[in-house]
Design a protein around this motif. Structure first.
Motif, PDB file in Angstrom:
ATOM      1  N   TYR A  68       0.775  -1.230   0.000  1.00 35.10           N
ATOM      2  CA  TYR A  68       0.000   0.000   0.000  1.00 35.10           C
ATOM      3  C   TYR A  68       0.811   1.288   0.000  1.00 35.10           C
ATOM      4  O   TYR A  68       0.232   2.361  -0.076  1.00 35.10           O
ATOM      5  CB  TYR A  68      -0.929   0.010   1.229  1.00 35.10           C
ATOM      6  CG  TYR A  68      -1.782  -1.231   1.292  1.00 35.10           C
ATOM      7  CD1 TYR A  68      -2.901  -1.351   0.491  1.00 35.10           C
ATOM      8  CD2 TYR A  68      -1.443  -2.283   2.137  1.00 35.10           C
ATOM      9  CE1 TYR A  68      -3.679  -2.497   0.527  1.00 35.10           C
ATOM     10  CE2 TYR A  68      -2.219  -3.437   2.173  1.00 35.10           C
ATOM     11  CZ  TYR A  68      -3.327  -3.533   1.357  1.00 35.10           C
ATOM     12  OH  TYR A  68      -4.091  -4.669   1.385  1.00 35.10           O
ATOM     13  N   PHE A  69       2.135   1.193   0.089  1.00 33.84           N
ATOM     14  CA  PHE A  69       2.940   2.407   0.198  1.00 33.84           C
ATOM     15  C   PHE A  69       4.279   2.249  -0.519  1.00 33.84           C
ATOM     16  O   PHE A  69       4.910   1.198  -0.454  1.00 33.84           O
ATOM     17  CB  PHE A  69       3.194   2.750   1.665  1.00 33.84           C
ATOM     18  CG  PHE A  69       3.984   4.013   1.857  1.00 33.84           C
ATOM     19  CD1 PHE A  69       3.399   5.249   1.654  1.00 33.84           C
ATOM     20  CD2 PHE A  69       5.327   3.951   2.184  1.00 33.84           C
ATOM     21  CE1 PHE A  69       4.133   6.415   1.808  1.00 33.84           C
ATOM     22  CE2 PHE A  69       6.066   5.114   2.347  1.00 33.84           C
ATOM     23  CZ  PHE A  69       5.467   6.347   2.156  1.00 33.84           C
ATOM     24  N   LYS A  95       3.833   7.614  -2.214  1.00 32.77           N
ATOM     25  CA  LYS A  95       2.891   6.978  -3.133  1.00 32.77           C
ATOM     26  C   LYS A  95       1.975   6.033  -2.362  1.00 32.77           C
ATOM     27  O   LYS A  95       2.427   5.030  -1.811  1.00 32.77           O
ATOM     28  CB  LYS A  95       3.681   6.202  -4.196  1.00 32.77           C
ATOM     29  CG  LYS A  95       2.853   5.553  -5.266  1.00 32.77           C
ATOM     30  CD  LYS A  95       3.777   4.892  -6.291  1.00 32.77           C
ATOM     31  CE  LYS A  95       3.021   4.343  -7.474  1.00 32.77           C
ATOM     32  NZ  LYS A  95       3.941   3.750  -8.463  1.00 32.77           N
ATOM     33  N   GLY A  96       0.695   6.372  -2.304  1.00 34.37           N
ATOM     34  CA  GLY A  96      -0.314   5.500  -1.707  1.00 34.37           C
ATOM     35  C   GLY A  96      -0.891   4.605  -2.783  1.00 34.37           C
ATOM     36  O   GLY A  96      -1.236   5.067  -3.872  1.00 34.37           O
ATOM     37  N   TYR A 107      -3.148   4.483  -7.752  1.00 37.31           N
ATOM     38  CA  TYR A 107      -2.248   5.121  -6.796  1.00 37.31           C
ATOM     39  C   TYR A 107      -2.406   6.628  -6.810  1.00 37.31           C
ATOM     40  O   TYR A 107      -2.895   7.217  -7.773  1.00 37.31           O
ATOM     41  CB  TYR A 107      -0.781   4.737  -7.050  1.00 37.31           C
ATOM     42  CG  TYR A 107      -0.247   5.130  -8.406  1.00 37.31           C
ATOM     43  CD1 TYR A 107       0.305   6.382  -8.632  1.00 37.31           C
ATOM     44  CD2 TYR A 107      -0.264   4.233  -9.463  1.00 37.31           C
ATOM     45  CE1 TYR A 107       0.805   6.734  -9.863  1.00 37.31           C
ATOM     46  CE2 TYR A 107       0.237   4.575 -10.693  1.00 37.31           C
ATOM     47  CZ  TYR A 107       0.776   5.821 -10.896  1.00 37.31           C
ATOM     48  OH  TYR A 107       1.278   6.172 -12.126  1.00 37.31           O
TER      49      TYR A 107
END
Length: 167
Positions: A68-69, A95-96, A107
Motif C-alpha cells: 500500500y505504500f 505513493k499511496g 495510486y
C-alpha cells in the motif's frame, strides 16, 4: 487397507507441501525496487496569455515498502513550445497504492518538485493520481496525471504513459 491409508496420507502431505511451495513462490518480498520510463505530455498554463505544451521524457524510480505504500522519484525534461523550454523537473513523492486486483493498482502521489524552464525556475508541492496494469511478472504499463506546480500566476501539469520494471 493399511497401504491405501499410507498412500493417501503421503499424497495428502505431498499436496499440502506443493500448495505451500506455490503460495511461498507467489509471495512478494518487500521493499521492492522499480524503475520506469514515460512519455510526458506537459502543459504550462499561465493565468494570462496562451498555454504552452509539448512532449518530454520522464524517468522514475522508487521502492515499494509494502502493498500500500512506496516512495518515488521523478526526473524529466525535454520539449519546447515557442519561448518556453522544459530544461528539467526533479521531484520526490510518497505513493499511496490501492490494489484493485492482483495485476491492477490505482495510486496517488504527493510530494515536492522543482521545475526549471528556460524562463523560470520554481519549486513547490505536487500531487497526482494514476493506474498500473501488470503485463508480465515484473513489467507493468501505466498512466498518471500530475500537478507539478500550482503557482499564483501559472500551473504546470503533465499526463504520462509508460512502462515500469520491478526488481
Amino acid at each position: 487397507m493399511k497401504r491405501l491409508l499410507s498412500a493417501s496420507a503421503i499424497a495428502m502431505i505431498a499436496a499440502v507441501g506443493a500448495s505451500a511451495a506455490h503460495a511461498q513462490q507467489a509471495q512478494t518480498f518487500y521493499p521492492q525496487g522499480y524503475i520506469g520510463g514515460d512519455a510526458m505530455f506537459w502543459d504550462l498554463n499561465p493565468d494570462q496569455g496562451s498555454s504552452r505544451d509539448d512532449v518530454g521524457l520522464r524517468l522514475r524510480g522508487g521502492a515499494q515498502i509494502n502493498d500500500y505504500f512506496a516512495v518515488e522519484g521523478h526526473l524529466g525534461g525535454g520539449g519546447s513550445d515557442g519561448p518556453v523550454e522544459l530544461d528539467y523537473l526533479v521531484g520526490a513523492y510518497a505513493k499511496g497504492i490501492l490494489p484493485v486486483a492482483d495485476e491492477i493498482r490505482l495510486y496517488g502521489l504527493a510530494g515536492f518538485t522543482e521545475v526549471d524552464f528556460d524562463i523560470d525556475r520554481e519549486s513547490g508541492f505536487s500531487y497526482g493520481a494514476g493506474a498500473e496494469f501488470d503485463v508480465a511478472q515484473n513489467l507493468s504499463v501505466g498512466a498518471d496525471y500530475m500537478r507539478y506546480l500550482d503557482k499564483s500566476d501559472y500551473t504546470f501539469d503533465a499526463a504520462s504513459v509508460g512502462l515500469r520494471y520491478r526488481f
